[in-house]
Motif scaffolding. Structure first.
Motif, PDB file in Angstrom:
ATOM      1  N   ARG A   1       0.820  -1.217   0.000  1.00  0.00           N
ATOM      2  CA  ARG A   1       0.000   0.000   0.000  1.00  0.00           C
ATOM      3  C   ARG A   1       0.852   1.264   0.000  1.00  0.00           C
ATOM      4  NH1 ARG A   1      -1.603   4.386   0.023  1.00  0.00           N
ATOM      5  NH2 ARG A   1      -3.465   5.273   0.937  1.00  0.00           N
ATOM      6  N   PHE A   2       1.908   1.255   0.815  1.00  0.00           N
ATOM      7  CA  PHE A   2       2.726   2.454   0.967  1.00  0.00           C
ATOM      8  C   PHE A   2       4.088   2.355   0.263  1.00  0.00           C
ATOM      9  CE2 PHE A   2      -0.134   2.473   4.652  1.00  0.00           C
ATOM     10  CZ  PHE A   2      -0.754   3.682   4.440  1.00  0.00           C
ATOM     11  N   ARG A   3       4.335   1.264  -0.437  1.00  0.00           N
ATOM     12  CA  ARG A   3       5.586   1.041  -1.174  1.00  0.00           C
ATOM     13  C   ARG A   3       6.792   1.358  -0.284  1.00  0.00           C
ATOM     14  NH1 ARG A   3       5.070   0.185  -6.508  1.00  0.00           N
ATOM     15  NH2 ARG A   3       7.122   1.027  -6.971  1.00  0.00           N
ATOM     16  N   LEU A   4       6.906   0.601   0.806  1.00  0.00           N
ATOM     17  CA  LEU A   4       7.935   0.881   1.795  1.00  0.00           C
ATOM     18  C   LEU A   4       9.229   0.111   1.565  1.00  0.00           C
ATOM     19  CD1 LEU A   4       5.600   0.875   4.888  1.00  0.00           C
ATOM     20  CD2 LEU A   4       6.745   2.858   3.906  1.00  0.00           C
ATOM     21  N   ALA A   5       9.157  -1.167   1.292  1.00  0.00           N
ATOM     22  CA  ALA A   5      10.376  -1.973   1.181  1.00  0.00           C
ATOM     23  C   ALA A   5      10.344  -2.795  -0.105  1.00  0.00           C
ATOM     24  CB  ALA A   5      10.536  -2.867   2.405  1.00  0.00           C
ATOM     25  N   PHE A   6       9.699  -3.939  -0.062  1.00  0.00           N
ATOM     26  CA  PHE A   6       9.717  -4.840  -1.218  1.00  0.00           C
ATOM     27  C   PHE A   6       9.091  -4.202  -2.448  1.00  0.00           C
ATOM     28  CE2 PHE A   6       8.174  -8.299  -3.880  1.00  0.00           C
ATOM     29  CZ  PHE A   6       9.339  -9.020  -4.040  1.00  0.00           C
ATOM     30  N   TRP A   7       7.998  -3.500  -2.288  1.00  0.00           N
ATOM     31  CA  TRP A   7       7.338  -2.909  -3.445  1.00  0.00           C
ATOM     32  C   TRP A   7       8.039  -1.641  -3.924  1.00  0.00           C
ATOM     33  CZ3 TRP A   7       4.815  -6.635  -0.995  1.00  0.00           C
ATOM     34  CH2 TRP A   7       4.012  -7.469  -1.751  1.00  0.00           C
ATOM     35  N   ASP A   8       8.993  -1.161  -3.157  1.00  0.00           N
ATOM     36  CA  ASP A   8       9.786  -0.017  -3.584  1.00  0.00           C
ATOM     37  C   ASP A   8      11.084  -0.487  -4.237  1.00  0.00           C
ATOM     38  OD1 ASP A   8      10.518   2.735  -3.824  1.00  0.00           O
ATOM     39  OD2 ASP A   8      11.742   2.534  -2.015  1.00  0.00           O
ATOM     40  N   ARG A   9      11.768  -1.399  -3.578  1.00  0.00           N
ATOM     41  CA  ARG A   9      13.040  -1.933  -4.074  1.00  0.00           C
ATOM     42  C   ARG A   9      13.096  -3.436  -3.793  1.00  0.00           C
ATOM     43  NH1 ARG A   9      17.191   2.824  -2.391  1.00  0.00           N
ATOM     44  NH2 ARG A   9      16.375   4.334  -3.860  1.00  0.00           N
TER      45      ARG A   9
END
Length: 113
Positions: free
Chosen positions: A22-30
């Motif tokens: 939802r907030f693109r914090l870890a895995f969904w960011d990098r």
């Protein structure tokens, strides 16, 4: 109820993954960096566990909540899953705290501790 502990870990990981997505914090960011950090952290803690088991500091408790599969003496299947969850949770919390601090309004006032 065999497997309840593993199910709780996986359910918790799914909740953290949903927040991450939802907030693109870890895995969904990098994804590459996150996967590498989780793998390295999990490996480190598994070595830590192996040393603790070899020296007799860590022993597996007897619980009906475990699946019942041991990867090694005193190392249940749930342990590496928990360690991976712990590393992932730490990354997500760090990313959330870093973002919060980066986006916090700058008032010029000193933060009291």
């Amino acid at each position: 109820m065999p497997g309840a502990y593993l199910a709780a870990i996986l359910l918790s990981a799914a909740g953290i993954a949903a927040l991450d997505a939802r907030f693109r914090l870890a895995f969904w960011d990098r994804p590459g960096r996150t996967a590498a950090a989780v793998a390295i952290g999990t490996a480190f803690f598994l070595v830590w566990d192996a040393v603790g088991i070899a020296t007799g500091v860590f022993v597996k408790g007897d619980s009906p909540l475990y699946v019942g599969v041991d990867l090694a003496p005193h190392l249940p299947l749930e342990e590496p899953v928990f360690l991976a969850f712990l590393c992932y949770l730490a990354l997500v919390l760090h990313a959330a705290a870093s973002r919060r601090l980066r986006l916090a309004p700058r008032t010029g006032q000193e933060v009291r501790r």
